[in-house]
Motif scaffolding. Structure first.
Motif, PDB file in Angstrom:
ATOM      1  N   ARG A 313      41.159  52.562  40.663  1.00 32.84           N
ATOM      2  CA  ARG A 313      41.483  51.854  41.909  1.00 32.84           C
ATOM      3  C   ARG A 313      40.513  50.706  42.192  1.00 32.84           C
ATOM      4  N   VAL A 314      39.235  50.963  42.011  1.00 28.22           N
ATOM      5  CA  VAL A 314      38.240  49.930  42.303  1.00 28.22           C
ATOM      6  C   VAL A 314      38.195  48.893  41.188  1.00 28.22           C
ATOM      7  N   ARG A 315      38.263  49.410  39.945  1.00 29.82           N
ATOM      8  CA  ARG A 315      38.155  48.496  38.819  1.00 29.82           C
ATOM      9  C   ARG A 315      39.277  47.478  38.798  1.00 29.82           C
ATOM     10  N   LEU A 316      40.469  47.919  39.142  1.00 29.98           N
ATOM     11  CA  LEU A 316      41.597  46.991  39.140  1.00 29.98           C
ATOM     12  C   LEU A 316      41.362  45.862  40.151  1.00 29.98           C
ATOM     13  N   LEU A 317      40.896  46.219  41.336  1.00 27.79           N
ATOM     14  CA  LEU A 317      40.648  45.174  42.346  1.00 27.79           C
ATOM     15  C   LEU A 317      39.597  44.183  41.865  1.00 27.79           C
ATOM     16  N   GLU A 318      38.552  44.725  41.242  1.00 22.91           N
ATOM     17  CA  GLU A 318      37.491  43.835  40.743  1.00 22.91           C
ATOM     18  C   GLU A 318      38.024  42.900  39.665  1.00 22.91           C
ATOM     19  N   GLN A 319      38.843  43.475  38.776  1.00 23.79           N
ATOM     20  CA  GLN A 319      39.417  42.664  37.695  1.00 23.79           C
ATOM     21  C   GLN A 319      40.347  41.592  38.244  1.00 23.79           C
ATOM     22  N   ILE A 320      41.122  41.979  39.272  1.00 30.57           N
ATOM     23  CA  ILE A 320      42.053  41.021  39.867  1.00 30.57           C
ATOM     24  C   ILE A 320      41.289  39.863  40.510  1.00 30.57           C
ATOM     25  N   GLU A 321      40.198  40.204  41.192  1.00 36.02           N
ATOM     26  CA  GLU A 321      39.382  39.149  41.813  1.00 36.02           C
ATOM     27  C   GLU A 321      38.855  38.189  40.749  1.00 36.02           C
ATOM     28  N   GLN A 322      38.552  38.751  39.599  1.00 40.12           N
ATOM     29  CA  GLN A 322      37.937  37.960  38.538  1.00 40.12           C
ATOM     30  C   GLN A 322      38.965  37.195  37.702  1.00 40.12           C
ATOM     31  N   ASP A 323      40.053  37.883  37.297  1.00 46.32           N
ATOM     32  CA  ASP A 323      40.976  37.290  36.323  1.00 46.32           C
ATOM     33  C   ASP A 323      42.354  36.974  36.870  1.00 46.32           C
ATOM     34  N   GLY A 324      42.647  37.355  38.083  1.00 40.77           N
ATOM     35  CA  GLY A 324      44.005  37.184  38.603  1.00 40.77           C
ATOM     36  C   GLY A 324      44.842  38.422  38.330  1.00 40.77           C
ATOM     37  N   PHE A 325      45.966  38.509  39.020  1.00 39.20           N
ATOM     38  CA  PHE A 325      46.775  39.724  39.005  1.00 39.20           C
ATOM     39  C   PHE A 325      47.304  40.085  37.613  1.00 39.20           C
ATOM     40  N   GLU A 326      48.024  39.158  36.979  1.00 35.59           N
ATOM     41  CA  GLU A 326      48.677  39.479  35.705  1.00 35.59           C
ATOM     42  C   GLU A 326      47.669  39.796  34.604  1.00 35.59           C
ATOM     43  N   ASP A 327      46.647  38.966  34.492  1.00 35.80           N
ATOM     44  CA  ASP A 327      45.654  39.189  33.438  1.00 35.80           C
ATOM     45  C   ASP A 327      44.927  40.513  33.635  1.00 35.80           C
ATOM     46  N   ALA A 328      44.667  40.849  34.882  1.00 38.88           N
ATOM     47  CA  ALA A 328      43.960  42.105  35.152  1.00 38.88           C
ATOM     48  C   ALA A 328      44.806  43.282  34.680  1.00 38.88           C
ATOM     49  N   LEU A 329      46.107  43.222  34.938  1.00 38.70           N
ATOM     50  CA  LEU A 329      46.988  44.316  34.510  1.00 38.70           C
ATOM     51  C   LEU A 329      47.039  44.400  32.988  1.00 38.70           C
ATOM     52  N   THR A 330      47.079  43.249  32.355  1.00 35.76           N
ATOM     53  CA  THR A 330      47.085  43.228  30.888  1.00 35.76           C
ATOM     54  C   THR A 330      45.776  43.818  30.349  1.00 35.76           C
ATOM     55  N   ASN A 331      44.672  43.380  30.936  1.00 38.78           N
ATOM     56  CA  ASN A 331      43.364  43.850  30.462  1.00 38.78           C
ATOM     57  C   ASN A 331      43.184  45.352  30.625  1.00 38.78           C
ATOM     58  N   LEU A 332      43.818  45.924  31.653  1.00 39.15           N
ATOM     59  CA  LEU A 332      43.682  47.364  31.854  1.00 39.15           C
ATOM     60  C   LEU A 332      44.756  48.147  31.095  1.00 39.15           C
ATOM     61  N   GLY A 333      45.552  47.427  30.307  1.00 42.09           N
ATOM     62  CA  GLY A 333      46.554  48.100  29.484  1.00 42.09           C
ATOM     63  C   GLY A 333      47.833  48.455  30.208  1.00 42.09           C
ATOM     64  N   LEU A 334      48.040  47.872  31.394  1.00 43.50           N
ATOM     65  CA  LEU A 334      49.260  48.175  32.150  1.00 43.50           C
ATOM     66  C   LEU A 334      50.409  47.238  31.810  1.00 43.50           C
ATOM     67  N   ARG A 335      50.097  46.117  31.189  1.00 50.55           N
ATOM     68  CA  ARG A 335      51.135  45.178  30.773  1.00 50.55           C
ATOM     69  C   ARG A 335      50.905  44.842  29.309  1.00 50.55           C
ATOM     70  N   LYS A 336      51.985  44.633  28.605  1.00 47.07           N
ATOM     71  CA  LYS A 336      51.839  44.243  27.195  1.00 47.07           C
ATOM     72  C   LYS A 336      51.350  42.800  27.131  1.00 47.07           C
ATOM     73  N   VAL A 337      50.560  42.510  26.117  1.00 42.60           N
ATOM     74  CA  VAL A 337      50.107  41.148  25.912  1.00 42.60           C
ATOM     75  C   VAL A 337      51.304  40.282  25.508  1.00 42.60           C
ATOM     76  N   GLN A 338      51.470  39.152  26.170  1.00 46.28           N
ATOM     77  CA  GLN A 338      52.582  38.253  25.843  1.00 46.28           C
ATOM     78  C   GLN A 338      52.296  37.582  24.487  1.00 46.28           C
ATOM     79  N   GLN A 339      53.220  37.742  23.563  1.00 43.29           N
ATOM     80  CA  GLN A 339      53.036  37.134  22.235  1.00 43.29           C
ATOM     81  C   GLN A 339      53.352  35.634  22.308  1.00 43.29           C
ATOM     82  N   THR A 340      52.405  34.842  21.929  1.00 41.78           N
ATOM     83  CA  THR A 340      52.681  33.397  21.883  1.00 41.78           C
ATOM     84  C   THR A 340      52.587  32.919  20.444  1.00 41.78           C
ATOM     85  N   LYS A 341      53.416  31.954  20.118  1.00 40.56           N
ATOM     86  CA  LYS A 341      53.455  31.486  18.731  1.00 40.56           C
ATOM     87  C   LYS A 341      52.349  30.489  18.442  1.00 40.56           C
TER      88      LYS A 341
END
Ligand SMILES: [Zn+2]
Length: 341
Positions: A313-341
């Motif tokens: 709970r706390v770590r996610l908020l800290e990550q969001i403050e630092q990296d923004g919402f989407e990146d924080a979710l990706t970094n915590l393994g809640l979202r798949k990394v978007q594959q870019t070519k």
């Protein structure tokens, strides 16, 4: 610290605070406070306990502080006077907190209803009072005490102060005796003027902000050796959270049981209305969202379950403050990394 409180008090409402969604399987919203740039959750239940929940207590104290300030300033600006009494009594580390509190409440009632108090009330032109109740812990065990802010119209001349303080002390000492408590002239009652009262109000709620640090006297080593003057019950949670020291768990439990149902602040009748302070319960304050904030995104119930179960709970908020919402979710393994070519 809140997790430590949940651990110590498994059946207390603090266990649902900022964990359970308001609606079953509902989304949890994430916001960013415009002023502080801090991220926080919405759509979650809160416990509203000023005594046992460090998160709700921080929010409630902050609001109570502005209410106190408003009334104090309003009164002083109208040419009013303020006197603060600090009332306490002798205690030892063998005393049970519950017993001390019931005696203290008896003593306080006895003190306020004496004829002598009534007389002083007229003499100083009392318009209202605010009673704050605090508990700390030190080498002599539990230390419950009361700060009584007296808002009055008539000035107390410097040469009258000592005599008035003595009269208050004699009343307090008698009230204590009636309730099997003892107090001394040196420690039982202290009378301060508006300046001290203002400092006290300014610090209201700051107990929450105390941080561990090498430069501060608040270090674990000092706590262990009992070197520190006094601890707040939230300091117990800090020790439990950082050390897993269960000696403090028993103390916190004793405290939580003893303060159940008690009010931290008590305003005399009519005082809030007089200064246009809205009547709100702790629960209302803990629940309402007054912050100006940006909505960043929502988490579905599966995401939220994952976050709670993995204590993120706390770590996610800290990550969001630092990296923004989407990146924080990706970094915590809640979202798949978007594959870019
Ligand atoms: Zn809470």
């Amino acid at each position: 610290m809140q997790a430590a409180a949940k651990y110590v008090l498994p059946n207390n409402r603090v266990g649902i605070c900022l964990r359970h969604q308001i609606q079953k399987y509902g989304d949890v919203d994430v916001y960013k406070h415009l002023k502080t740039q801090k991220a926080f959750y919405g759509g979650l239940m809160v416990c509203g306990s000023v005594w046992v929940c460090p998160v709700c207590a921080a929010k409630i104290s902050e609001r109570r502080r502005s209410e106190l300030k408003k009334v104090f300033r309003g009164h002083i600006d109208l040419g009013g006077e303020c006197t603060m009494l600090t009332l306490t009594f002798s205690h030892s580390n063998r005393d049970k907190l519950k017993d001390l509190l019931s005696s203290l409440s008896g003593a306080m009632q006895a003190f306020a209803k004496t004829e002598k108090f009534h007389f002083i009330r007229k003499e100083i032109g009392l318009i209202g009072s605010i009673r704050a109740f605090e508990i700390t812990y030190g080498s002599n065990g539990w230390h419950p005490h009361i700060h009584l802010l007296l808002l009055h119209d008539n000035e107390i001349e410097p040469w009258e102060r000592h005599d008035l303080e003595d009269r208050f002390y004699r009343m307090w000492s008698a009230a204590c005796e009636e309730n099997n408590l003892s107090c001394s002239r040196e420690h039982g009652l202290k009378m301060d003027d508006a300046k001290e009262a203002s400092t006290y109000i300014g610090k209201w709620g700051d107990l929450m902000d105390k941080q561990w640090g090498t430069d501060s006297e608040m270090t674990k080593a000092n706590i262990k050796r009992g070197r520190i003057g006094s601890l707040t019950p939230f300091d117990f949670l800090r020790v439990i959270a950082e050390d897993g020291d269960l000696e403090y768990a028993d103390r916190f439990k004793e405290y939580a049981l003893a303060v159940k149902g008690k009010h931290q602040l008590h305003w005399s009748r009519g005082l809030k209305q007089r200064f246009a302070v809205e009547e709100k319960t702790d629960e209302q304050i803990a629940t309402e969202k007054v912050e100006q904030a940006d909505w960043l995104g929502a988490l579905d119930w599966k995401d939220w379950r994952y976050i709670v179960q993995n204590k993120l709970r706390v770590r996610l908020l800290e990550q969001i403050e630092q990296d923004g919402f989407e990146d924080a979710l990706t970094n915590l393994g809640l979202r798949k990394v978007q594959q870019t070519k």
